[in-house]
Design an enzyme around this catalytic site. Sequence first.
Site, PDB file in Angstrom:
ATOM      1  N   PRO A   1      -6.556  -3.009  11.251  1.00 48.69           N
ATOM      2  CA  PRO A   1      -6.513  -2.774  12.796  1.00 48.69           C
ATOM      3  C   PRO A   1      -5.789  -1.381  13.136  1.00 48.69           C
ATOM      4  O   PRO A   1      -4.670  -0.818  12.399  1.00 48.69           O
ATOM      5  CB  PRO A   1      -5.817  -3.795  13.143  1.00 48.69           C
ATOM      6  N   ASN A   2      -6.477  -0.636  14.017  1.00 50.33           N
ATOM      7  CA  ASN A   2      -6.075   0.510  14.704  1.00 50.33           C
ATOM      8  C   ASN A   2      -6.160   1.830  14.047  1.00 50.33           C
ATOM      9  O   ASN A   2      -5.841   2.674  14.615  1.00 50.33           O
ATOM     10  CB  ASN A   2      -4.554   0.124  15.297  1.00 50.33           C
TER      11      ASN A   2
ATOM     12  N   ARG B   1      -3.264   7.911  18.209  1.00 53.17           N
ATOM     13  CA  ARG B   1      -2.339   7.168  18.324  1.00 53.17           C
ATOM     14  C   ARG B   1      -1.110   7.458  17.571  1.00 53.17           C
ATOM     15  O   ARG B   1      -1.226   7.942  16.486  1.00 53.17           O
ATOM     16  CB  ARG B   1      -2.840   5.665  17.670  1.00 53.17           C
TER      17      ARG B   1
ATOM     18  N   TYR C   1       1.593   8.959  12.807  1.00 49.72           N
ATOM     19  CA  TYR C   1       0.399   9.004  12.170  1.00 49.72           C
ATOM     20  C   TYR C   1      -0.335  10.075  11.889  1.00 49.72           C
ATOM     21  O   TYR C   1      -1.317  10.036  11.204  1.00 49.72           O
ATOM     22  CB  TYR C   1      -0.451   7.903  12.651  1.00 49.72           C
TER      23      TYR C   1
ATOM     24  N   ASN D   1      -5.413   0.242   3.498  1.00 44.69           N
ATOM     25  CA  ASN D   1      -4.570   0.120   4.350  1.00 44.69           C
ATOM     26  C   ASN D   1      -4.553  -0.959   5.380  1.00 44.69           C
ATOM     27  O   ASN D   1      -5.626  -1.040   6.040  1.00 44.69           O
ATOM     28  CB  ASN D   1      -4.209   1.672   5.070  1.00 44.69           C
TER      29      ASN D   1
ATOM     30  N   ALA E   1      -1.170  -3.454  10.356  1.00 44.75           N
ATOM     31  CA  ALA E   1      -0.211  -4.555  10.559  1.00 44.75           C
ATOM     32  C   ALA E   1      -0.444  -5.880  10.122  1.00 44.75           C
ATOM     33  O   ALA E   1       0.348  -6.586   9.818  1.00 44.75           O
ATOM     34  CB  ALA E   1      -0.407  -4.780  12.226  1.00 44.75           C
TER      35      ALA E   1
ATOM     36  N   GLU F   1      -2.466  -0.651  -2.315  1.00 42.72           N
ATOM     37  CA  GLU F   1      -2.071  -0.502  -0.693  1.00 42.72           C
ATOM     38  C   GLU F   1      -1.712   0.902  -0.543  1.00 42.72           C
ATOM     39  O   GLU F   1      -0.811   1.345  -1.173  1.00 42.72           O
ATOM     40  CB  GLU F   1      -0.886  -1.617  -0.810  1.00 42.72           C
TER      41      GLU F   1
ATOM     42  N   HIS G   1       0.024   3.251   2.961  1.00 41.36           N
ATOM     43  CA  HIS G   1       0.373   3.436   4.347  1.00 41.36           C
ATOM     44  C   HIS G   1       0.638   4.737   4.703  1.00 41.36           C
ATOM     45  O   HIS G   1       1.473   5.704   3.660  1.00 41.36           O
ATOM     46  CB  HIS G   1       1.712   2.625   4.365  1.00 41.36           C
ATOM     47  N   ILE G   2       0.301   5.235   5.635  1.00 39.75           N
ATOM     48  CA  ILE G   2       0.622   6.633   6.094  1.00 39.75           C
ATOM     49  C   ILE G   2       1.893   7.097   6.423  1.00 39.75           C
ATOM     50  O   ILE G   2       2.343   7.749   5.754  1.00 39.75           O
ATOM     51  CB  ILE G   2      -0.290   6.796   7.334  1.00 39.75           C
ATOM     52  N   SER G   3       2.674   6.039   6.927  1.00 43.90           N
ATOM     53  CA  SER G   3       4.037   6.048   7.335  1.00 43.90           C
ATOM     54  C   SER G   3       4.908   5.664   6.181  1.00 43.90           C
ATOM     55  O   SER G   3       4.178   4.698   5.542  1.00 43.90           O
ATOM     56  CB  SER G   3       4.371   5.579   8.644  1.00 43.90           C
TER      57      SER G   3
ATOM     58  N   ARG H   1      11.131   2.436   8.769  1.00 40.20           N
ATOM     59  CA  ARG H   1      10.829   1.887  10.186  1.00 40.20           C
ATOM     60  C   ARG H   1      11.402   0.698  10.375  1.00 40.20           C
ATOM     61  O   ARG H   1      12.181   0.253   9.983  1.00 40.20           O
ATOM     62  CB  ARG H   1       9.455   2.005  10.415  1.00 40.20           C
TER      63      ARG H   1
ATOM     64  N   ARG I   1       8.523  -4.144   9.382  1.00 39.38           N
ATOM     65  CA  ARG I   1       7.561  -3.453   8.695  1.00 39.38           C
ATOM     66  C   ARG I   1       7.973  -3.123   7.254  1.00 39.38           C
ATOM     67  O   ARG I   1       7.251  -2.850   6.445  1.00 39.38           O
ATOM     68  CB  ARG I   1       7.299  -2.021   8.985  1.00 39.38           C
TER      69      ARG I   1
HETATM   70  C1  DHK Z   1      -0.297   1.271   9.923  1.00 43.65           C
HETATM   71  C2  DHK Z   1      -0.134   0.636  10.735  1.00 43.65           C
HETATM   72  O1  DHK Z   1      -1.118   0.396  11.726  1.00 43.65           O
HETATM   73  C3  DHK Z   1       1.285  -0.399  11.063  1.00 43.65           C
HETATM   74  O2  DHK Z   1       1.278  -1.612  11.640  1.00 43.65           O
HETATM   75  C4  DHK Z   1       1.941  -0.526   9.513  1.00 43.65           C
HETATM   76  C5  DHK Z   1       0.588   1.411   8.568  1.00 43.65           C
HETATM   77  C6  DHK Z   1       2.120   0.793   8.779  1.00 43.65           C
HETATM   78  C7  DHK Z   1       0.518   2.706   8.019  1.00 43.65           C
HETATM   79  O3  DHK Z   1       1.692   3.622   7.800  1.00 43.65           O
HETATM   80  O4  DHK Z   1      -0.475   3.427   7.398  1.00 43.65           O
HETATM   81  O5  DHK Z   1       3.155  -0.902   9.772  1.00 43.65           O
END
Ligand code: DHK
Length: 145
Positions: A10-11, A18, A23, A74, A77, A98, A100-102, A107, A111
């Site tokens: 999602p997102n 965003r 990100y 990825n 959330a 898995e 994650h960008i961040s 954080r 998370r």
């Molecule tokens: C991306 C999201 O949308 C968050 O909900 C995760 C992750 C971290 C990312 O860092 O790619 O907590």
Amino acid sequence: MKRLLLLNGPNINLLGKREENIYGSFTLADIEMELKKIANENGFELDTFQSNHEGDLVDKIQQANSKYNGIIFNPAAYTHTSIALRDAILAIDVPVIEVHISNIHSREAFRHQSMLAPACAGQIVGLGKMGYRLACIALMEQAKQ
Ligand code: DHK
């Protein structure tokens, strides 16, 4: 032909628009193009799928057996909440990395935990879009063995 799946939760479709400070300014299309190129250069096909819906991601994982040699995932959330995605990963023979960008560990506390990481072959966090590239390279190396 060996085949990889790039799966995003999602997102992630909003990348580039965003929270750019977290990100980055690159888009999902940028990542998908880059990974397809790397995969093709190494003799792999790469399919892509993004969904904001947990069940769609579960379906995609369930269908991965005997179709893919690896999944770059990825879960966004859903990382922190989804037992359903964890169980789907445990139900297949395909290795999942898995991404994650961040850096989820630097954080908010909610998370810090990944429900999925224990079911995955590996986890890459905090390296921006490079994390996807590294996961792709790792899965291709494994698939060649
Ligand atoms: C991306 C999201 O949308 C968050 O909900 C995760 C992750 C971290 C990312 O860092 O790619 O907590």
